[in-house]
Design an enzyme around this catalytic site. Sequence first.
Site, PDB file in Angstrom:
ATOM      1  CG  ASP A 161      -0.201  -0.407   2.527  1.00  0.00           C
ATOM      2  OD1 ASP A 161       0.951   0.179   2.811  1.00  0.00           O
ATOM      3  OD2 ASP A 161      -0.658  -1.210   3.312  1.00  0.00           O
ATOM      4  CG  ASP A 190       0.657   3.992   4.480  1.00  0.00           C
ATOM      5  OD1 ASP A 190      -0.500   3.786   4.014  1.00  0.00           O
ATOM      6  OD2 ASP A 190       1.332   3.181   4.878  1.00  0.00           O
ATOM      7  CG  ASP A 230       7.834   0.717  12.950  1.00  0.00           C
ATOM      8  OD1 ASP A 230       8.169   1.354  11.853  1.00  0.00           O
ATOM      9  OD2 ASP A 230       7.211  -0.317  12.723  1.00  0.00           O
TER      10      ASP A 230
HETATM   11  P1  ATP Z   1       3.629  -2.967   5.032  1.00  0.00           P
HETATM   12  O1  ATP Z   1       2.545  -2.075   4.528  1.00  0.00           O
HETATM   13  O2  ATP Z   1       4.474  -3.652   3.878  1.00  0.00           O
HETATM   14  O3  ATP Z   1       3.178  -4.182   5.913  1.00  0.00           O
HETATM   15  P2  ATP Z   1       4.833  -0.789   6.162  1.00  0.00           P
HETATM   16  O4  ATP Z   1       5.968  -0.313   6.869  1.00  0.00           O
HETATM   17  O5  ATP Z   1       3.945   0.147   5.368  1.00  0.00           O
HETATM   18  O6  ATP Z   1       4.741  -2.300   5.974  1.00  0.00           O
HETATM   19  P3  ATP Z   1       2.483  -0.384   7.786  1.00  0.00           P
HETATM   20  O7  ATP Z   1       1.661  -0.930   8.946  1.00  0.00           O
HETATM   21  O8  ATP Z   1       1.599   0.022   6.436  1.00  0.00           O
HETATM   22  O9  ATP Z   1       3.711  -0.933   7.650  1.00  0.00           O
HETATM   23  O10 ATP Z   1       2.652   1.213   8.388  1.00  0.00           O
HETATM   24  C1  ATP Z   1       3.208   2.238   7.553  1.00  0.00           C
HETATM   25  C2  ATP Z   1       4.232   2.980   8.359  1.00  0.00           C
HETATM   26  O11 ATP Z   1       3.650   3.508   9.449  1.00  0.00           O
HETATM   27  C3  ATP Z   1       5.494   2.227   8.650  1.00  0.00           C
HETATM   28  O12 ATP Z   1       6.189   2.288   7.823  1.00  0.00           O
HETATM   29  C4  ATP Z   1       5.792   2.725   9.851  1.00  0.00           C
HETATM   30  O13 ATP Z   1       6.918   4.058   9.695  1.00  0.00           O
HETATM   31  C5  ATP Z   1       4.655   3.597  10.750  1.00  0.00           C
HETATM   32  N1  ATP Z   1       4.304   2.642  11.585  1.00  0.00           N
HETATM   33  C6  ATP Z   1       3.199   1.689  11.495  1.00  0.00           C
HETATM   34  N2  ATP Z   1       2.991   1.317  12.621  1.00  0.00           N
HETATM   35  C7  ATP Z   1       3.795   1.699  13.530  1.00  0.00           C
HETATM   36  C8  ATP Z   1       3.977   1.392  15.020  1.00  0.00           C
HETATM   37  N3  ATP Z   1       3.431   0.606  15.609  1.00  0.00           N
HETATM   38  N4  ATP Z   1       5.023   2.248  15.660  1.00  0.00           N
HETATM   39  C9  ATP Z   1       5.557   3.167  14.922  1.00  0.00           C
HETATM   40  N5  ATP Z   1       5.534   3.541  13.743  1.00  0.00           N
HETATM   41  C10 ATP Z   1       4.714   2.771  12.914  1.00  0.00           C
HETATM   42 MG    MG Z   2       2.212   0.046   4.510  1.00  0.00          MG
END
Ligand code: ATP
Ligand code: MG
Length: 439
Positions: A63, A65, A144
Amino acid sequence: MTKIRKSEPRAPLKVPRAEHGVSRANISRNALKVLYRLKDAGHQAFLVGGGVRDLLLGLQPKDFDIATDARPEQVRALFSNGRLIGRRFRLAHIRFGRDLIEVATFRGTTPSQGGDQEQVFHESGRIIADNVYGTVEEDAWRRDFTVNALYYNIADFSIWAFAGGLDDLRARRLRLIGDPETRYTEDPVRMLRAARFAAKLDFDIHPDAAAPISAMAGLLDDVPPARLFDEFLKMFQFGHASASYRHLRRLGLFRHLFPDTDRWLDDPAGADNALMIERALENTDQRVAAGQPVTPMFLFGVFLWRAVQARAAEIRAERDDQSEAQAMIVATAEIGTRQAQRIALPRRFGFPMREMLQLQPRFENRTGRRAMNLLSHRRFRAAYDLMLLRASVGEVDQETADFWTAVQEQSAEEQRQSFGAAGRRRRPARRRRRSGSAN
Ligand code: ATP
Ligand code: MG
C-alpha cells in the site's frame, strides 16, 4: 550501542532524484494524484514508510501511505472521496474504487525522543492516543524502524532519510529509532513488526532491537485481541507465513499469540503436530505466491488442532457418556474461546474453523449414509484438507485419506457403492472436484 539521543542531529539526509531509484512509474496513479493535489494546495506531501522502503528494495509495495503537513480537515476538504477515520490516530482515507490511500498529518515527537508529553499514555507506558501534530522531522522520529522512516518528497522527487535509514536499508537490518525498551513499551506490537519485517524483507534484526524482546514479550498480553488479529493477517496471509512463524518462535513471541499451540510445540509428543504446522504454513505461502485465495480460519484450525484433540480426549476420560462428536464440540468451544482472548478471530472465521475441526473424527467412518453425507457438508473442503495434512504426518491412515480423495471423483452411483449406503437418500451427494487446498 547505536542508541539515538536527543542531541543527535535530526536533519534528514536528502538524496536528490538523480541518486536514487524510486521512479514515479512505480507509484500508484492514485497515490500520485493525492500527492500532487496536496502539493498544489501548498502543502508538503511525502510518500512514506513501507512504500518507499519497498520501492528502494525493488519490491512492489502493498500500500502507499502519505504524510503531509495539512491537517486532517484540510485533507478532507481537498478530496470529495475522502473521509476521516481514527481510533488511535486520526487519518484521512481517500478512496478510488477499491484502492485506498491513507493520508496522515505529521505527528509530534514522543517523550522517548525528549519531546513534550501531549500524547496520552496508559499507565504501563503504552501510547493510547497520538494526535499531536508536528513537523516532518518529528513525524519521522516517532516511526518504528529506521527503514520505515524514509520519505519521498513529491516537490522535487528527493528522498529524505532520517535516523540512518538508508544505511540500514543497505545493510538489510532493522534498527529501532530511539531506545528499544521504551519503543516496545509504548507499543508492544513493534516486537511483532520486527519479526514480520525480518520475515518479509529477509532483514536481520539489529542486536539492540532483538535483545529486549524475550524479556518484554509478555507485554503482548495487554494488546487488544482485535489489533492482534490485524497483525496475524499481515504475518500469516501475505506470503511469508513460514518465515514469520520461525522468527516469532525464535524470539519467544509466538507463545503470547497462540499459548495452547506453543505448549505442544515444546512437547516431544508434539513432533508430528509441529511438522503439520510447518507444512500448513508452507502450503499457505505457496497459495499466496500462486495467487490462490487463503483464509485465516485454516491456519487457526491447524494451530489449535492438537490442543482440541487433547482436550477432547480429556473430556471423554472424565465422562464416559460423551460421544467423540460431543467431546469435540465442547473442546473446540473451550479452546476457541480461550484463544479468542489473545487474538480475536472474527465470527465469520470462528464458526467454520470449529466445524472444520469437529468434522475430523467423521473421516474415520467410511460406511453408511452419514459417512456419505460428509461429502456434501459445507465445510467438507477445508476439513478434507486438514485431514490430508494429518495423514501426511501419519495421524490418519493413508488408505483412509486415499478413500476420501477417490470418492470425490466418483459418480453418485459409484459413491453409493463405495459407502455401501443402502436405501434411498434424501439429498443426493454433490459431486466435488478435487483441487488445491482450501486454506
Ligand atoms: P507493509 O505495508 O509492507 O506491511 P509498512 O512499513 O508500510 O509495511 P504499515 O503498517 O503499513 O507498515 O505502516 C506504515 C508506516 O507507519 C510504517 O512504515 C511506519 O513508519 C509507521 N508505523 C506503522 N506502525 C507503527 C508502529 N506501531 N509504531 C511506529 N510506527 C509505525
Ligand atoms: Mg504499508
